[in-house]
Design a protein around this motif. Sequence first.
Motif, PDB file in Angstrom:
ATOM      1  N   SER A   1       1.280  -1.086  -0.183  1.00  0.00           N
ATOM      2  CA  SER A   1       0.346  -0.276  -0.171  1.00  0.00           C
ATOM      3  C   SER A   1       0.511   0.978  -0.248  1.00  0.00           C
ATOM      4  CB  SER A   1      -1.419   0.034   0.862  1.00  0.00           C
ATOM      5  OG  SER A   1      -1.792  -0.859   1.283  1.00  0.00           O
ATOM      6  N   ILE A   2       2.054   1.227   0.593  1.00  0.00           N
ATOM      7  CA  ILE A   2       2.724   2.312   1.371  1.00  0.00           C
ATOM      8  C   ILE A   2       3.647   2.516  -0.553  1.00  0.00           C
ATOM      9  CG2 ILE A   2       4.932   3.260   1.413  1.00  0.00           C
ATOM     10  CD1 ILE A   2       4.353   2.262   4.558  1.00  0.00           C
ATOM     11  N   GLU A   3       3.723   1.699  -1.386  1.00  0.00           N
ATOM     12  CA  GLU A   3       4.209   2.273  -2.468  1.00  0.00           C
ATOM     13  C   GLU A   3       3.255   2.103  -3.557  1.00  0.00           C
ATOM     14  OE1 GLU A   3       6.673  -0.635  -5.553  1.00  0.00           O
ATOM     15  OE2 GLU A   3       6.284  -1.505  -4.168  1.00  0.00           O
ATOM     16  N   LYS A   4       2.012   2.026  -3.902  1.00  0.00           N
ATOM     17  CA  LYS A   4       1.150   2.441  -4.391  1.00  0.00           C
ATOM     18  C   LYS A   4       0.362   3.606  -3.949  1.00  0.00           C
ATOM     19  CE  LYS A   4      -3.863   0.867  -5.912  1.00  0.00           C
ATOM     20  NZ  LYS A   4      -4.934   0.349  -5.400  1.00  0.00           N
ATOM     21  N   PHE A   5       1.022   4.073  -3.175  1.00  0.00           N
ATOM     22  CA  PHE A   5       0.711   5.831  -2.231  1.00  0.00           C
ATOM     23  C   PHE A   5       2.268   6.360  -3.483  1.00  0.00           C
ATOM     24  CE2 PHE A   5       0.807   9.142   0.090  1.00  0.00           C
ATOM     25  CZ  PHE A   5       0.417   9.559   0.283  1.00  0.00           C
ATOM     26  N   ILE A   6       2.929   6.273  -3.358  1.00  0.00           N
ATOM     27  CA  ILE A   6       4.126   6.761  -3.179  1.00  0.00           C
ATOM     28  C   ILE A   6       4.487   6.904  -4.999  1.00  0.00           C
ATOM     29  CG2 ILE A   6       6.375   7.547  -3.451  1.00  0.00           C
ATOM     30  CD1 ILE A   6       5.026   7.643  -0.607  1.00  0.00           C
ATOM     31  N   THR A   7       4.085   5.841  -5.430  1.00  0.00           N
ATOM     32  CA  THR A   7       3.855   5.966  -6.904  1.00  0.00           C
ATOM     33  C   THR A   7       2.755   6.144  -7.820  1.00  0.00           C
ATOM     34  OG1 THR A   7       3.559   3.468  -6.917  1.00  0.00           O
ATOM     35  CG2 THR A   7       5.582   4.511  -6.839  1.00  0.00           C
ATOM     36  N   GLY A   8       1.501   6.525  -6.873  1.00  0.00           N
ATOM     37  CA  GLY A   8       0.558   6.992  -7.257  1.00  0.00           C
ATOM     38  C   GLY A   8       0.242   8.167  -8.070  1.00  0.00           C
ATOM     39  N   GLY A   9       1.322   8.854  -7.823  1.00  0.00           N
ATOM     40  CA  GLY A   9       0.995  10.318  -8.449  1.00  0.00           C
ATOM     41  C   GLY A   9       1.960  11.379  -8.335  1.00  0.00           C
ATOM     42  N   VAL A  10       2.432  11.250  -6.486  1.00  0.00           N
ATOM     43  CA  VAL A  10       3.088  12.244  -5.721  1.00  0.00           C
ATOM     44  C   VAL A  10       4.273  13.410  -6.085  1.00  0.00           C
ATOM     45  CG1 VAL A  10       1.525  11.565  -3.301  1.00  0.00           C
ATOM     46  CG2 VAL A  10       4.067  10.695  -4.342  1.00  0.00           C
ATOM     47  N   LEU A  11       4.801  12.264  -6.865  1.00  0.00           N
ATOM     48  CA  LEU A  11       6.344  12.606  -7.718  1.00  0.00           C
ATOM     49  C   LEU A  11       5.595  13.464  -8.025  1.00  0.00           C
ATOM     50  CD1 LEU A  11       8.056   8.711  -7.252  1.00  0.00           C
ATOM     51  CD2 LEU A  11       7.703  10.785  -5.106  1.00  0.00           C
ATOM     52  N   GLY A  12       4.727  13.301  -9.095  1.00  0.00           N
ATOM     53  CA  GLY A  12       4.475  14.624  -9.451  1.00  0.00           C
ATOM     54  C   GLY A  12       4.580  16.013  -9.194  1.00  0.00           C
ATOM     55  N   LEU A  13       4.701  15.967  -8.578  1.00  0.00           N
ATOM     56  CA  LEU A  13       4.876  17.521  -7.761  1.00  0.00           C
ATOM     57  C   LEU A  13       6.057  17.720  -7.629  1.00  0.00           C
ATOM     58  CD1 LEU A  13       3.584  16.977  -4.135  1.00  0.00           C
ATOM     59  CD2 LEU A  13       2.148  18.574  -6.024  1.00  0.00           C
ATOM     60  N   LYS A  14       6.815  16.477  -8.306  1.00  0.00           N
ATOM     61  CA  LYS A  14       9.062  17.217  -8.108  1.00  0.00           C
ATOM     62  C   LYS A  14       9.617  17.670  -7.122  1.00  0.00           C
ATOM     63  CE  LYS A  14       8.767  16.574 -12.903  1.00  0.00           C
ATOM     64  NZ  LYS A  14       8.490  16.633 -14.384  1.00  0.00           N
ATOM     65  N   GLU A  15      10.015  19.154  -6.833  1.00  0.00           N
ATOM     66  CA  GLU A  15      10.895  19.300  -6.736  1.00  0.00           C
ATOM     67  C   GLU A  15       9.975  20.797  -5.528  1.00  0.00           C
ATOM     68  OE1 GLU A  15       9.348  22.945  -9.423  1.00  0.00           O
ATOM     69  OE2 GLU A  15      10.292  20.505  -8.901  1.00  0.00           O
ATOM     70  N   LYS A  16       8.660  20.156  -5.841  1.00  0.00           N
ATOM     71  CA  LYS A  16       7.895  21.030  -4.579  1.00  0.00           C
ATOM     72  C   LYS A  16       7.248  20.111  -3.804  1.00  0.00           C
ATOM     73  CE  LYS A  16       6.208  24.853  -7.866  1.00  0.00           C
ATOM     74  NZ  LYS A  16       5.735  25.521  -8.555  1.00  0.00           N
ATOM     75  N   LEU A  17       8.049  19.034  -3.762  1.00  0.00           N
ATOM     76  CA  LEU A  17       6.904  17.702  -2.637  1.00  0.00           C
ATOM     77  C   LEU A  17       7.525  17.711  -1.442  1.00  0.00           C
ATOM     78  CD1 LEU A  17       5.518  15.088  -1.987  1.00  0.00           C
ATOM     79  CD2 LEU A  17       8.069  13.849  -2.737  1.00  0.00           C
ATOM     80  N   GLY A  18       7.145  17.928  -0.652  1.00  0.00           N
ATOM     81  CA  GLY A  18       7.299  18.210   1.254  1.00  0.00           C
ATOM     82  C   GLY A  18       7.254  17.007   1.623  1.00  0.00           C
ATOM     83  N   PRO A  19       7.092  17.018   2.853  1.00  0.00           N
ATOM     84  CA  PRO A  19       7.020  15.743   3.800  1.00  0.00           C
ATOM     85  C   PRO A  19       5.896  15.240   3.649  1.00  0.00           C
ATOM     86  CG  PRO A  19       8.208  17.745   4.944  1.00  0.00           C
ATOM     87  CD  PRO A  19       7.739  18.289   3.909  1.00  0.00           C
ATOM     88  N   ILE A  20       5.951  14.057   3.641  1.00  0.00           N
ATOM     89  CA  ILE A  20       4.665  13.147   3.708  1.00  0.00           C
ATOM     90  C   ILE A  20       3.964  12.580   5.277  1.00  0.00           C
ATOM     91  CG2 ILE A  20       3.640  11.211   3.186  1.00  0.00           C
ATOM     92  CD1 ILE A  20       4.968  10.395   0.747  1.00  0.00           C
ATOM     93  N   ASN A  21       2.941  13.112   5.741  1.00  0.00           N
ATOM     94  CA  ASN A  21       2.383  13.091   7.124  1.00  0.00           C
ATOM     95  C   ASN A  21       1.545  11.808   7.361  1.00  0.00           C
ATOM     96  OD1 ASN A  21       1.456  13.471   9.532  1.00  0.00           O
ATOM     97  ND2 ASN A  21       0.432  15.236   9.194  1.00  0.00           N
ATOM     98  N   TRP A  22       2.371  10.972   8.099  1.00  0.00           N
ATOM     99  CA  TRP A  22       1.668   9.792   8.111  1.00  0.00           C
ATOM    100  C   TRP A  22       1.100  10.013   9.273  1.00  0.00           C
ATOM    101  CZ3 TRP A  22       1.467   6.439   3.974  1.00  0.00           C
ATOM    102  CH2 TRP A  22       2.301   6.680   3.064  1.00  0.00           C
ATOM    103  N   GLN A  23      -0.426  10.068   9.396  1.00  0.00           N
ATOM    104  CA  GLN A  23      -1.364  10.715  10.944  1.00  0.00           C
ATOM    105  C   GLN A  23      -2.128   9.373  11.189  1.00  0.00           C
ATOM    106  OE1 GLN A  23      -5.232  12.918  10.649  1.00  0.00           O
ATOM    107  NE2 GLN A  23      -3.908  14.250  10.805  1.00  0.00           N
ATOM    108  N   PHE A  24      -1.972   9.249  12.063  1.00  0.00           N
ATOM    109  CA  PHE A  24      -2.523   7.889  12.797  1.00  0.00           C
ATOM    110  C   PHE A  24      -3.422   8.124  14.339  1.00  0.00           C
ATOM    111  CE2 PHE A  24       1.862   6.911  11.657  1.00  0.00           C
ATOM    112  CZ  PHE A  24       1.544   5.063  11.634  1.00  0.00           C
ATOM    113  N   MET A  25      -4.740   7.786  14.068  1.00  0.00           N
ATOM    114  CA  MET A  25      -5.641   7.647  15.223  1.00  0.00           C
ATOM    115  C   MET A  25      -5.732   7.673  16.554  1.00  0.00           C
ATOM    116  SD  MET A  25      -8.755   5.246  12.989  1.00  0.00           S
ATOM    117  CE  MET A  25     -10.294   5.709  14.158  1.00  0.00           C
TER     118      MET A  25
END
Length: 271
Positions: free
Chosen positions: A94-118
């Motif tokens: 699921s992590i691999e699918k999320f990372i490769t699902g388009g977010v890298l299209g932000l390129k240099e404008k990609l900041g941190p990913i916040n993994w929020q837990f309940m």
Amino acid sequence: MSAAAKGAIRIGIGGWVFEPWRGVFYPDGLSQKRELEYASGKLTSIEINGTYYGSQKPESFAKWRAETPDGFVFALKGSRYITNRRVLAEAGPSIEKFITGGVLGLKEKLGPINWQFMGTKQFDPKDFEAFLKLLPHSVDGQVVRHAVEVRHDSFRSPDFVALLREYGVAVVTAADSKYTQIADATAPFVYARIMGTQEAQPEGYAGKDLDGWAERARVWAAGGVPKDLDAVVPPTEAKGGRDVFLYVISGDKVRNPAAAMALIERVGGKG
């Protein structure tokens, strides 16, 4: 510490589509299609929340990148379908699918990913380390930074802080809220979410409180740790400084853009 040794400070809000901002933050008559363009001209970062609730089209990330100015950076939330599972060690596909699902299209404008837990998720050292091992720090040559937002007091443990430092993952500093605060700096960057804006304050916070958050951001950027926040272990300095991502979230949401802009002005403007 010299200016060259300081990290960058980026300040913003959560999302950019919110009807009550129209006529308050957004000028009357501004097309909804131009709201991101407008917001990114006033702020230095935005946390994308929609990625927490569901997948986004890959072309959306490229579009958002194109609509924002140079130097602007997005943070984004990881999918809740990853963080809300019982066994985190099983999240690899699921992590691999999320990372490769388009977010890298932000390129240099990609900041941190916040993994929020309940708030019900408790610290299981073995399983949480397995999760941290699954987080890629580089994909196709692009740096990927990670932060975890935990909301159960069991995470207030030196063992948790040590794990994050080992894997170079930041802990989200929650502030002005009911949530567990862990203000330890565990990565080359700091990720803070402040949640105390009030309707009675035109800029969301009183002036002295804005001054306080601006000063904390400067301390983080210089590699220090604010002494008035609740850390778990003794602080460690970062000689090269730390990048800072600070988001005004929740509270009186109508006031959040005003608070973010007031903080940006206090830390030196948009540059």
